[in-house]
Design a protein around this motif. Structure first.
Motif, mmCIF file in Angstrom:
data_model
loop_
_atom_site.group_PDB
_atom_site.id
_atom_site.type_symbol
_atom_site.label_atom_id
_atom_site.label_comp_id
_atom_site.label_asym_id
_atom_site.label_seq_id
_atom_site.Cartn_x
_atom_site.Cartn_y
_atom_site.Cartn_z
ATOM 1 N N GLU A 91 -15.783 -10.571 -2.352
ATOM 2 C CA GLU A 91 -16.185 -9.380 -3.095
ATOM 3 C C GLU A 91 -17.534 -8.842 -2.630
ATOM 4 O O GLU A 91 -17.922 -7.753 -3.014
ATOM 5 N N LYS A 148 -5.786 -4.985 -2.281
ATOM 6 C CA LYS A 148 -6.534 -5.810 -1.339
ATOM 7 C C LYS A 148 -5.602 -6.404 -0.290
ATOM 8 O O LYS A 148 -4.470 -6.732 -0.599
ATOM 9 N N LYS A 179 -14.057 -11.378 -10.960
ATOM 10 C CA LYS A 179 -14.445 -11.108 -9.591
ATOM 11 C C LYS A 179 -13.682 -9.891 -9.095
ATOM 12 O O LYS A 179 -12.520 -9.738 -9.354
ATOM 13 N N SER A 180 -14.325 -9.091 -8.360
ATOM 14 C CA SER A 180 -13.602 -7.983 -7.780
ATOM 15 C C SER A 180 -14.370 -7.489 -6.583
ATOM 16 O O SER A 180 -15.567 -7.695 -6.454
ATOM 17 N N ALA A 181 -13.636 -6.859 -5.721
ATOM 18 C CA ALA A 181 -14.271 -6.392 -4.507
ATOM 19 C C ALA A 181 -14.624 -4.952 -4.690
ATOM 20 O O ALA A 181 -13.794 -4.084 -4.631
ATOM 21 N N ASP A 182 -15.855 -4.682 -4.973
ATOM 22 C CA ASP A 182 -16.102 -3.278 -5.214
ATOM 23 C C ASP A 182 -17.447 -2.886 -4.707
ATOM 24 O O ASP A 182 -17.595 -2.136 -3.762
ATOM 25 N N GLU A 183 -18.440 -3.484 -5.281
ATOM 26 C CA GLU A 183 -19.767 -2.962 -5.066
ATOM 27 C C GLU A 183 -20.356 -3.442 -3.773
ATOM 28 O O GLU A 183 -20.183 -4.549 -3.348
ATOM 29 N N ARG A 204 -24.957 -15.767 -7.460
ATOM 30 C CA ARG A 204 -23.697 -15.011 -7.360
ATOM 31 C C ARG A 204 -22.732 -15.706 -6.411
ATOM 32 O O ARG A 204 -21.540 -15.815 -6.695
ATOM 33 N N ALA A 205 -23.275 -16.160 -5.277
ATOM 34 C CA ALA A 205 -22.415 -16.818 -4.286
ATOM 35 C C ALA A 205 -21.767 -18.049 -4.920
ATOM 36 O O ALA A 205 -20.579 -18.301 -4.759
ATOM 37 N N TYR A 210 0.852 -1.198 0.000
ATOM 38 C CA TYR A 210 0.000 0.000 0.000
ATOM 39 C C TYR A 210 0.878 1.235 0.000
ATOM 40 O O TYR A 210 1.998 1.212 0.517
ATOM 41 N N PHE A 243 -17.530 -14.742 0.816
ATOM 42 C CA PHE A 243 -17.482 -14.207 -0.527
ATOM 43 C C PHE A 243 -16.783 -12.864 -0.447
ATOM 44 O O PHE A 243 -17.364 -11.872 -0.025
ATOM 45 N N ARG A 295 -22.809 -2.583 -11.640
ATOM 46 C CA ARG A 295 -22.249 -3.358 -10.518
ATOM 47 C C ARG A 295 -20.911 -3.842 -11.017
ATOM 48 O O ARG A 295 -20.780 -4.957 -11.509
ATOM 49 N N MET A 332 -18.977 -16.980 -7.162
ATOM 50 C CA MET A 332 -17.817 -16.331 -6.556
ATOM 51 C C MET A 332 -16.917 -17.297 -5.808
ATOM 52 O O MET A 332 -15.703 -17.177 -5.854
ATOM 53 N N ALA A 333 -17.494 -18.189 -5.061
ATOM 54 C CA ALA A 333 -16.688 -19.117 -4.266
ATOM 55 C C ALA A 333 -17.551 -20.344 -4.038
ATOM 56 O O ALA A 333 -18.328 -20.400 -3.102
ATOM 57 N N VAL A 383 -17.073 -4.175 2.291
ATOM 58 C CA VAL A 383 -16.728 -5.360 1.498
ATOM 59 C C VAL A 383 -16.011 -6.376 2.396
ATOM 60 O O VAL A 383 -15.040 -6.051 3.059
#
Ligand code: ADP
Ligand code: MG
Lengths: 506, 350
Positions: A359, B346, B5-9, B218-219, A79, A357, B287, B222-223, A407
């Motif tokens: 994300e 991340k 996949k991304s961590a955003d919304e 979605r779940a 970071y 999950f 999204r 994702m995983a 998140v």
């Protein structure tokens, strides 16, 4: 770390420093001043001033979410910092991670499972610096063997990384940074996910390395490790350093005092000094000679109001018992009998890969197992009541940040654990199967989780705690049994045994 | 797929105490502008493109006739793109949707030309589409064959089926007004297929964002292991996604025949790439990082407007293909880059 850095690095650190059993040349001082970091509008580090002197063994402690990992990642360069200064040997640097003298061991170790130990030690290094196009395999091998011996690993260097235990992998990772000339090592919660035996080896290796002259900064929640290994304890709370003491001046209770706030301490008292209710209402779940996975026949009865603890070494099939009991593994033989209407919820052992999950929001992670609760007659989700119920659970477990939209992947480890726990709570089952319920959580949260598990049991649930942490067993369980080689030993009343005795069984 | 996949919304990030508002206000204006630009980049691009073509081709592009025909022609590809979103959200590719469309187009033409009522044709064809989805599901979920391979094989089989049914000819005899009207009837001057597209988009959006079904899907995508351990029947969700995708593809087939009044033996394959391009473009917006319904609708429009505008400007015949291909690659690259950027930002450890 890219090839160029390594090449310069090896030039900067003459062979002498890295020589086998020899001393490691002391590192220069690291001076951190006014270091701040915000993610969006939340300030995670609020001005860190810290001087790490060459040869220090620092134990960095603090509750989950305090900012320990963030601090280490900023130093590494993962970071960017928002403001502040980092100096190495009086010289301002932007990231320490660029320097070969400083090594970082994150929990994701960056090793390649499919390659051998010696290949992993060489990963990313420049073969060019050897004279001629040929690699002197023999000498390289010797060097690798010697380097491994330094951390107490005596394995053939041809062994594939994938075959090592998690603790051995960590040792290889440490060897690798040492081999690249590291004189300072940052280790972030390396022991949290290790079984006791592996943790012990790792701590011994770090002590050895420190004794050879290296500077070590270790994040851990385990009091005994910190007291055993470090000579200085730094406590981080809400992004600020609130205490910095020589380890010699501290004992266990002084550490707990430092770590646990008043309120939580009461919880701690309650959790450890409670008269254990006998447990044993009506039978909820029975396993009769169940086989599956590594398990070769297990008998077990779980009654309402009871907390049953199972432990064992990795590879004993310990977690398979959990999956068989919960129903996520089909038994190969034997019978799983559930009382009428008995439902169960699982907290899986590997939070990162099985827990949730990454994300998705905290809310979505919390409610995924019980969505039918908020389903309207036309099968839509009632978002309002979903949020309200999830919010209640978040309050009850004091999940941080308290924002249901956060998140999941950005939560700290302990908070992830709370969310996975919260998911089980929301689904309101009659049986809880909890694998490693306190893995990677701080001391205060551990006490909260113990309290919570006891509340669940006194509320009539049956709880199966499957753990490699013997503290869990003695803090809360009524009955304890050890899994050895796929079989379950006899149950012992928790009050009638002690950790030493138990260790002998394992 | 994992790159998507991304961590955003966090669409449900409603902070009831309003502290979220404050923090949002506290953030730098610059940051927010940047965030919105990234989030709505494709939407902005669509608007710019519309304005650009309206100026450049002012005589032809911004006319009501052009816009009506553009929408009418995009409704069926649009529905097919929505069909793709479901398996993609669940983490699997279904490459058979276009061949399914083609097969159902030919089958419905055969039914219609044999004098069946439109209602019966629709029911039978939808059943065929659903059955194809079910077979895909059985192979992928039941046996465990890689979805890419299984549905690619299915596509080839269906293409062969078309030749069998038609002997390589185009079916048009006996397809009457009563049948074609299910696609070509005009409502406020716009073909009714556009209305179908809109209704299906709304239903799909509801299902994906407002029902347990969407969350489970979605779940699962994702995983899968985490989803299974959380008590979700991932095999049923996956099978459901394939069946719904198959049924929607079948619907596209009937509508295609009704829209054209005929079905060629070779119809189908040309629909595949635009559907995927739209879905992947869609995953870069609204999204972000997730396949989503309104994003996909925007993706469909981006492709349609781009190709329509360029064609009006006199672009040669090869332009549409190139445009679709470039859009797909750009969309996927954007997704990969965003994911990599996030990966770096991340936390790596627990
Ligand atoms: N990439 C990120 N985006 C937003 N918030 C983050 C991110 N990484 C960490 N955080 C937040 O910063 C705080 C400190 O996290 P961390 O440094 O992982 O804590 P620790 O390692 O002390 O448990 C937590 O509240 C966490 O949610
Ligand atoms: Mg951490």
């Amino acid at each position: 770390m890219d090839a160029t850095t390594v090449a310069t690095g090896s030039a900067a650190s003459p062979e002498g420093d890295r020589d086998g059993f020899g001393q490691i040349e002391p590192a220069k001082d690291i001076v951190i001043s006014g270091l701040r970091k915000s993610f969006g509008s939340t300030e995670v580090l609020g001005g860190i001033d810290l001087t790490i002197r060459g040869g220090d063994f620092v134990g960095l402690m603090g509750p989950n979410g305090a900012g320990k990992s963030t601090l280490i990642k900023i130093l590494d360069g993962v970071y960017d910092r928002s403001s502040g200064q980092i100096q190495y040997g009086g010289e301002a640097v932007s990231k320490l991670g660029e320097r070969p003298e400083v090594g970082f061991i994150h929990q994701d170790l960056g090793l390649v499972d499919e390659l051998s130990i010696s290949d992993n030690l060489r990963l990313g290094e420049q073969p060019m610096r050897r004279i001629g196009p040929f690699v002197d395999r023999g000498r390289e091998r010797e060097a690798a063997v010697r380097a491994l011996a330094n951390v107490g690993l005596e394995l053939p260097v041809e062994t594939l990384i994938g075959q090592l235990s998690p603790g051995e992998k960590t040792l290889v990772a440490i060897t690798r940074v040492l081999e690249r000339g590291a004189r300072v090592i940052f280790v972030d919660e390396a022991t949290s996910t290790l079984p006791p035996h592996d943790s012990h080896r790792l701590i011994e290796a770090l002590k050895q390395t420190a004794a050879r002259g290296a500077t070590v900064i270790m994040v851990s929640h385990k009091l005994s490790e910190i007291l055993d290994a470090t000579n200085r304890v730094v406590l981080l709370l809400d992004g600020k350093i609130v205490a910095d003491s020589p380890a010699a001046s501290l004992d266990r209770s002084a550490l707990v005092e430092m770590l646990v706030t008043r309120e939580k301490e009461d919880v701690a008292q309650e959790a450890t000094a409670k008269p254990r209710p006998a447990g044993g209402g009506k039978e909820l779940l029975r396993l009769e000679d169940v086989k599956g996975g590594l398990i070769d026949g297990v008998d077990l009865i779980l009654k309402s109001g009871e907390i049953v603890g199972l432990t064992g070494l990795p590879g004993s099939g310990l977690h398979d018992v959990a999956h068989l009991a919960h129903g996520t593994m089909k038994p190969r033989g034997g019978k799983v009998v559930r009382a009428a209407g008995c439902t169960s919820a699982l907290v899986p052992p590997h939070r990162e890969t099985q827990g949730g999950f990454l994300e998705q929001s905290t809310l979505e992670n919390l409610t995924i197992s019980s969505l039918s609760r908020w389903r309207s007659p036309v099968r839509l989700l009632r978002g309002g009541s979903e949020r309200r119920d999830a919010g209640e659970v978040m309050d009850r477990l004091s999940v941080r940040p308290a924002d249901p939209g956060a998140v999941f992947g950005t939560l700290s480890g302990g908070n992830k654990q709370k969310v996975v726990f919260g998911r089980a709570l929301l689904s309101g089952p009659s049986v809880y199967v909890l694998c490693e319920p306190t893995r990677g959580v701080d001391v205060g949260t551990r006490m909260e989780i113990y309290k919570l598990i006891e509340d669940l049991a006194s509320g009539g649930a049956g709880v199966l705690v499957v753990t490699s942490d013997s503290e869990d067993l003695f803090a809360i369980c009524n009955r304890i049994a050890v899994v050895v080689d796929g079989r379950l030993g006899a149950f012992i009343e928790a009050e009638e045994t002690n950790p030493q005795q138990l260790e002998a069984f394992i | 797929m994992s790159s998507m996949k991304s961590a955003d919304e966090a669409p449900l990030a409603v902070d009831e105490k309003g502290s979220g508002e404050e923090s949002r206000a506290a953030r730098g204006i610059g940051d927010r502008v940047l965030e919105y630009t990234a989030e709505y980049g494709i939407v902005i691009f669509l608007i710019l493109m519309c304005v650009g073509f309206a100026i450049w081709q002012s005589g032809t592009f911004p006319t009501s006739r052009n816009i009506k025909s553009l929408l009418g022609n995009q409704a069926i590809p649009g529905i097919l793109a929505l069909a793709v979103v479901l398996p993609l959200a669940a983490g699997e590719f279904d490459l058979s949707i276009a061949a399914n469309l083609g097969f159902c187009s030919v089958a419905s033409a055969e039914f219609a030309s044999h004098g069946m009522t439109p209602a019966l044709v629709i029911v039978l064809t939808l059943m065929i589409g659903a059955a194809i989805g079910l077979i895909n599901a059985a192979i992928v979920v039941g046996i465990g064959v890689n979805a890419f391979i299984a549905t690619l094989g299915m596509s080839t089989i269906l293409a062969g089926g078309n030749l069998l049914l038609t002997n390589g000819n185009t079916v048009f005899e006996g397809i009457g007004e009563s049948f074609t009207s299910i696609a070509t009837t005009r409502v406020f001057g716009i073909e009714i297929v556009v209305l179908y597209f809109l209704i299906i988009a709304i239903v799909a959006w509801y299902a994906m964002e407002r029902t347990p079904f969407g969350r489970y899907l979605r779940a699962t995508g994702m995983a899968r292991e985490a989803a299974r351990l959380a008590g979700i029947s991932t095999t049923r969700r996956l099978a459901g996604a394939f069946i719904v995708a198959g049924t929607l593809s079948g619907l596209c087939g009937v509508l295609q025949t009704a829209h054209l009044g005929s079905a060629a033996a070779t119809v189908g394959p040309e629909f595949l790439l635009p559907a995927y391009a739209a879905a992947f473009l869609g995953a870069t917006t609204i999204r972000r990082g997730m396949f989503n319904v309104w994003g996909t609708v925007v993706g469909v429009l981006v492709l349609a407007v781009g190709i329509n505008g360029l064609t009006l400007a006199g672009a040669p015949i090869w332009v549409p293909d190139v445009f679709n291909g470039v859009a797909l690659i750009v969309a996927v690259s954007a997704a990969v880059l965003v994911a990599r950027h996030r990966e770096r930002a991340k936390p790596k450890t627990t």
